[in-house]
Design an enzyme around this catalytic site. Structure first.
Site, short mmCIF file in Angstrom:
data_model
loop_
_atom_site.label_atom_id
_atom_site.label_comp_id
_atom_site.label_asym_id
_atom_site.label_seq_id
_atom_site.Cartn_x
_atom_site.Cartn_y
_atom_site.Cartn_z
N HIS A 21 40.40 33.80 43.12
CA HIS A 21 39.01 33.85 43.58
C HIS A 21 38.17 34.51 42.49
CE1 HIS A 21 40.87 33.73 47.81
NE2 HIS A 21 40.41 32.53 47.50
N GLU B 134 36.77 38.33 42.12
CA GLU B 134 37.72 39.44 42.25
C GLU B 134 38.21 39.86 40.86
OE1 GLU B 134 40.55 37.86 45.05
OE2 GLU B 134 38.99 37.47 46.54
N ARG C 283 33.13 32.47 44.49
CA ARG C 283 34.53 32.61 44.93
C ARG C 283 35.39 31.41 44.57
NH1 ARG C 283 37.79 34.63 49.45
NH2 ARG C 283 38.90 32.93 50.48
N HIS D 159 44.76 39.71 44.43
CA HIS D 159 43.43 39.47 44.99
C HIS D 159 42.74 40.82 45.21
CE1 HIS D 159 44.23 35.16 46.09
NE2 HIS D 159 45.47 35.61 46.02
N GLU E 294 46.28 42.70 47.84
CA GLU E 294 44.84 42.89 47.95
C GLU E 294 44.56 44.27 47.36
OE1 GLU E 294 42.43 40.92 48.98
OE2 GLU E 294 43.55 39.27 49.89
#
Length: 438
Positions: A197, A200, A255, A325, A399
């Protein structure tokens, strides 16, 4: 997406008024940063009831506002935290609506343009191009990252081999670094990708940090020496090259990929909803304008297709898949698309527990861990699920920092602490591959 009819209430009664006040919010063309985010806010909402969550979904769907966390209206539910980017010309009306409807909210970023100017690496005046003194504590553009890859390929040929697995929609090379000692003909391997993405940015920063640490420590650190002797690492610092480039030049919060759709003006596909595993089911959108658009068919995106082909070709020796991510501070493993338990749960759970424990030991940062469907939300067509379904037994998605204070604008001063703690987690997972797991 049409939501089922709900009983009319005080909250629902405000929806037409809110919609009229905010019609100006329909998305337009992207252009250069150039003060485009002046006065925009990022707010955190916590719907306390199902009715409030329904009201928020209705607003988001009508206005196409930019959800930061979660990434789609599909995941807005009672009791969940929702971070949303609101343009300046709509903030006053929306905040008034939330107050009147008694929906709890908190302003995370008061002025997004000011935050960009204070924290974005576009404002950092440092020498990025002197590759022998390459600065790993700033964010780098795609061109800089690819120059860095070429440089390492020339200067560390004993440990690094750079190659391309194809081209993106806009024709950019999809470069991979193969890292490891050529000690034997057959070695198990680990795949690492970052930047799926575009917005990020901490992901590509970590991929670069991982390579840096491997090259700096493999002679002095017994664990790294062992990893590079027994494993190969295939590292893709920027998966979504077109989107990442666009996030530097046009829209910091882009994104998706940048592919065109013949029937809609909206561009791009969510590269983490485009894989052939429960494709376009729960948690993905069929509408090209949505941030979680699954694409016209599985592997429609050349970037996804190229990586899938490479993983299929090498699936016999790739034993771990790691994708990075942001943001949420979580370590996730399959399944994303359903609530079932994976067959090798005990091995994967053990690896995740040790990784999170090691990560926390550095700066005390807490990560949640567990199956993605239960820990984060249900989503279909993800790369992690696809890798697991295609025979890669250890599949994880990180994440990274933080939990919303900075969101996608994680300051450069936090690159080092984020990467050093994540490095320990990754080393723990990969060392796990070298041990026998019951």
């Amino acid at each position: 997406m049409n939501f089922p009819e709900k009983p009319r209430s005080q909250t629902a009664a405000f929806l037409p008024l809110c919609w009229l006040l905010l019609k100006i919010l329909q998305p337009g063309c992207s252009h250069l940063y150039n003060d485009r985010y002046a006065g925009d806010k990022v707010i955190r909402l916590t719907p306390k009831t199902e009715e409030e969550a329904y009201a928020l979904k209705k607003i988001y769907h009508q206005l196409k506002v930019d959800l930061w966390q979660p990434s789609s209206i599909f995941y807005v539910s009672e009791g969940t935290v929702t971070d949303v980017h609101i343009p300046q010309n709509a903030s006053q009306a929306l905040l008034a609506f939330f107050q009147e409807a008694n929906i709890e909210y908190k302003v995370l970023i008061e002025d997004l343009q000011r935050a960009l100017e204070n924290k974005s690496s576009l404002q950092t005046q440092r020498n990025r191009r002197a590759l022998p003194e390459y600065n790993y504590e700033v964010y780098h553009s795609l061109e800089e990252i690819q120059s860095w890859m070429h440089y390492l390929n020339k200067t560390h040929s004993g440990l690094i081999h750079m190659f391309s697995i194809g081209r993106s929609y806009e024709g950019r090379s999809l470069f991979i670094l193969k890292l490891g000692r050529r000690s034997r003909a057959y070695k198990r391997a680990v795949w690492i990708d970052c930047g799926v993405h575009a917005r990020e940015w901490i992901g590509p920063a970590f991929c670069q940090w991982f390579v840096r640490e491997a090259l700096l420590t493999y002679k002095s650190d017994p664990a790294m020496k062992k990893l590079l002797k027994h494993l190969y690492f295939y590292i893709m610092p920027v998966f979504n090259v077109d989107g990442y480039h666009f996030s530097w030049t046009h829209d910091r919060f882009w994104r998706k990929t940048r592919s065109r759709n013949s029937k809609f003006h909206c561009r791009g596909v969510d590269a983490n909803r485009n894989w052939k595993v429960k494709w376009c089911d729960e948690g993905a959108s069929m509408h090209p304008c949505d941030d979680t658009y699954c694409g016209p068919f599985p592997e429609s995106e050349p970037e996804v297709k190229a990586v899938a082909n490479f993983l299929r070709k090498h699936r016999n020796h790739i034993k771990a898949y790691l994708s990075f991510h942001a943001y949420a501070q979580m370590l996730l493993y399959p399944y994303s698309y359903k609530y079932a338990t994976i067959p090798n749960f005990s091995c994967v759970e053990s690896a995740a527990y040790k990784a999170v424990k090691a990560l926390r030991s550095v700066h005390g940062i807490r990560y949640r861990y567990g199956p993605a469907s239960r820990t984060l939300y249900v989503s279909s067509g993800s790369s992690m699920d696809w890798a697991y379904k295609n025979g890669i037994p250890y599949a994880f998605a990180f994440e990274l920092r933080d939990t919303g204070h900075f969101g996608f604008l994680l300051p450069e001063m936090l690159i080092r602490p984020t990467c050093t703690e994540t490095m320990l987690a990754v080393k723990n997972i990969t060392m796990h591959l070298l041990k026998k797991c019951p």
